[in-house]
Design a protein around this motif. Structure first.
Motif, PDB file in Angstrom:
ATOM      1  N   PHE A  95       0.831  -1.196   0.000  1.00  0.00           N
ATOM      2  CA  PHE A  95       0.000   0.000   0.000  1.00  0.00           C
ATOM      3  C   PHE A  95       0.872   1.254   0.000  1.00  0.00           C
ATOM      4  CE2 PHE A  95       0.311  -1.617   4.387  1.00  0.00           C
ATOM      5  CZ  PHE A  95       0.928  -0.541   5.030  1.00  0.00           C
ATOM      6  N   TRP A 134      -5.775  -3.635   7.638  1.00  0.00           N
ATOM      7  CA  TRP A 134      -5.597  -3.315   6.218  1.00  0.00           C
ATOM      8  C   TRP A 134      -6.134  -4.450   5.340  1.00  0.00           C
ATOM      9  CZ3 TRP A 134      -2.776  -5.834   2.391  1.00  0.00           C
ATOM     10  CH2 TRP A 134      -2.741  -5.176   1.154  1.00  0.00           C
ATOM     11  N   GLY A 138      -8.405  -2.178   3.567  1.00  0.00           N
ATOM     12  CA  GLY A 138      -7.586  -1.484   2.594  1.00  0.00           C
ATOM     13  C   GLY A 138      -7.180  -2.297   1.383  1.00  0.00           C
ATOM     14  N   GLU A 139      -7.055  -3.596   1.534  1.00  0.00           N
ATOM     15  CA  GLU A 139      -6.609  -4.425   0.413  1.00  0.00           C
ATOM     16  C   GLU A 139      -7.622  -4.332  -0.727  1.00  0.00           C
ATOM     17  OE1 GLU A 139      -4.302  -8.624   0.051  1.00  0.00           O
ATOM     18  OE2 GLU A 139      -6.166  -8.669   1.202  1.00  0.00           O
ATOM     19  N   PRO A 142      -6.215   0.328  -4.049  1.00  0.00           N
ATOM     20  CA  PRO A 142      -4.794   0.655  -4.213  1.00  0.00           C
ATOM     21  C   PRO A 142      -4.449   2.127  -4.108  1.00  0.00           C
ATOM     22  CG  PRO A 142      -5.780   0.121  -6.332  1.00  0.00           C
ATOM     23  CD  PRO A 142      -6.804  -0.229  -5.287  1.00  0.00           C
ATOM     24  N   TRP A 146      -1.935   4.498   3.575  1.00  0.00           N
ATOM     25  CA  TRP A 146      -1.996   4.061   4.969  1.00  0.00           C
ATOM     26  C   TRP A 146      -0.718   4.479   5.696  1.00  0.00           C
ATOM     27  CZ3 TRP A 146      -5.383   0.262   7.595  1.00  0.00           C
ATOM     28  CH2 TRP A 146      -6.607   0.107   6.929  1.00  0.00           C
TER      29      TRP A 146
END
Length: 311
Positions: A95, A134, A138-139, A142, A146
Motif C-alpha cells: 500500500f 488493512w 484497505g486491500e 490501491p 496508509w
C-alpha cells in the motif's frame, strides 16, 4: 485545510485473519462477528471515495523515547507475526504511504510539547494491529494511503493526548487532505493462562477474563454510543484497573485528535462485543458530526441500519 472525516476504535485480533474453517472450529461452528463487522464497515465507509489516507494508531508498536510515524512512499512485503506465526504467516501487503502527512504531523511536536519522528526506513517493522485491519479495509483499494503511528511505552495519558493534538494539527495543515483515523486495539486485555486458554477461545463474552472487566467494557461501549467521550476520559483511572490494551493509548491518541472531553461524536457498533482468549473486543465507528467533532454529535450522514449488527 485537511479534515478528519471519520474515526474508529477497531479490534485486530489474530482470529479474524485465520481461515474460515479454523474460525468456525474455534467458535462452536459460528462466524465471529468481528469478521462480519469489518466486512460491513468496509462497505459503509472504506469503499467510499471521500477520503485519501488512513492513519492507524497501533497498540502493538511500542516506541520508547519518542512517537514515530511511518513516512515511506510505499510499504510492501510479507508479514509473519512473532507472536503467532502459525496463524499469521507470510501475509502479503502492499500500500502507498503518505510521507507529506507524516512530516506535517511531526512538525507540530514542539507546539504540543512532545517528540515525533517520521521514519521512511523500508526495513521498519510492521505489526498485525495495522496489517490485519488493512487486509479487511484497505486491500484491493490501491489508491488509499496508509500511515501508522505507534504508542510510546514511556508516555502517560497526557503524552498520548498531545500526540493526538499534533496529529489533528498536522492533518489540518494539509490542504484538501481527508483522513480516517483508526485506534487499533482492545478494551480490557487480560489473557487466560496458557493451560486454561484453549477452554476460552470462543467469542462469547462469558469468556472475558472477569465479570468486572466485562462490565467495565460494556459501560464504556455505552458511553461511546452516547458520544460521552468525556466520561471515558474522566474515568481512565478506574479503567486502567482492567488493563486495557496498551493502557488504552490507541484510544487516547484518537481522543486527542478529536477534541478530548469536548468530542460528542456517537459510535455505531459493527458486530457484537466479543471475547478473544479473555480480552474484550469491539468495533466502534464515529462519523464526523455536521458541526465538527466537538459539536452536538449529529453525524454528517449515518450509514444504513443493518439488522445483523447492533445499531
Amino acid at each position: 485545510m485537511g479534515e478528519i472525516v471519520g474515526a474508529g476504535l477497531l479490534a485486530h485480533v489474530p482470529t479474524i485473519v485465520l481461515p474460515e474453517a479454523d474460525r468456525l472450529e474455534l467458535n462452536e461452528g459460528k462466524e465471529i462477528t468481528l469478521v462480519t463487522g469489518l466486512r460491513q464497515l468496509r462497505k459503509d465507509v472504506f469503499e467510499r471515495d471521500d477520503y485519501d489516507t488512513v492513519v492507524v494508531l497501533d497498540s502493538h508498536w511500542a516506541t520508547t523515547v519518542e512517537f514515530v510515524v511511518t513516512a515511506q512512499r510505499r510499504r510492501t512485503g510479507l508479514f509473519t507475526s512473532e507472536e503467532l506465526p502459525r496463524g499469521m504467516c507470510r501475509m502479503p501487503y502492499d500500500f502507498p504511504g503518505d510521507p507529506e502527512l507524516a512530516h506535517s504531523i511531526a512538525s507540530f511536536a514542539d507546539k504540543h510539547g512532545t517528540w515525533i519522528t517520521p521514519i521512511d526506513d523500508e526495513y521498519l517493522p510492521i505489526y498485525y494491529a495495522t496489517i490485519n485491519l488493512w487486509k479487511f479495509l484497505g486491500e484491493g483499494l490501491p489508491d488509499k494511503r496508509w500511515v501508522t503511528i505507534g504508542v510510546c511505552q514511556t508516555g502517560d495519558m497526557e503524552d498520548h493526548l498531545r500526540l493526538g493534538r499534533a496529529l489533528a494539527d498536522g492533518i489540518a495543515a494539509m490542504p484538501g487532505r481527508r483522513v480516517l483515523l483508526i485506534a487499533s486495539g482492545a478494551l480490557s486485555h487480560t489473557f487466560w493462562p496458557l493451560r486454561e486458554l484453549r477452554d476460552h477461545e470462543a467469542s462469547d463474552p462469558v469468556h472475558i477474563r472477569t465479570p468486572e472487566a466485562r462490565e467495565a467494557d460494556h459501560e464504556r461501549i455505552e458511553w461511546f454510543k452516547e458520544g460521552r467521550h468525556d466520561k471515558v476520559l474522566d474515568t481512565m483511572d478506574a479503567f486502567w484497573k482492567f488493563k486495557p490494551e496498551a493502557r488504552f493509548s490507541h484510544y487516547l491518541m484518537l481522543a486527542g485528535a478529536l477534541g478530548e472531553q469536548a468530542c460528542a461524536a456517537p459510535a455505531r457498533q459493527y458486530g457484537e462485543y466479543e471475547n478473544s482468549v479473555g480480552t474484550g473486543q469491539v468495533h466502534l465507528w464515529f462519523d464526523r458530526p455536521a458541526d465538527g467533532w466537538t459539536g452536538t454529535g449529529t453525524p454528517v450522514s449515518a450509514a444504513p441500519h443493518h439488522p445483523h449488527r447492533r445499531p
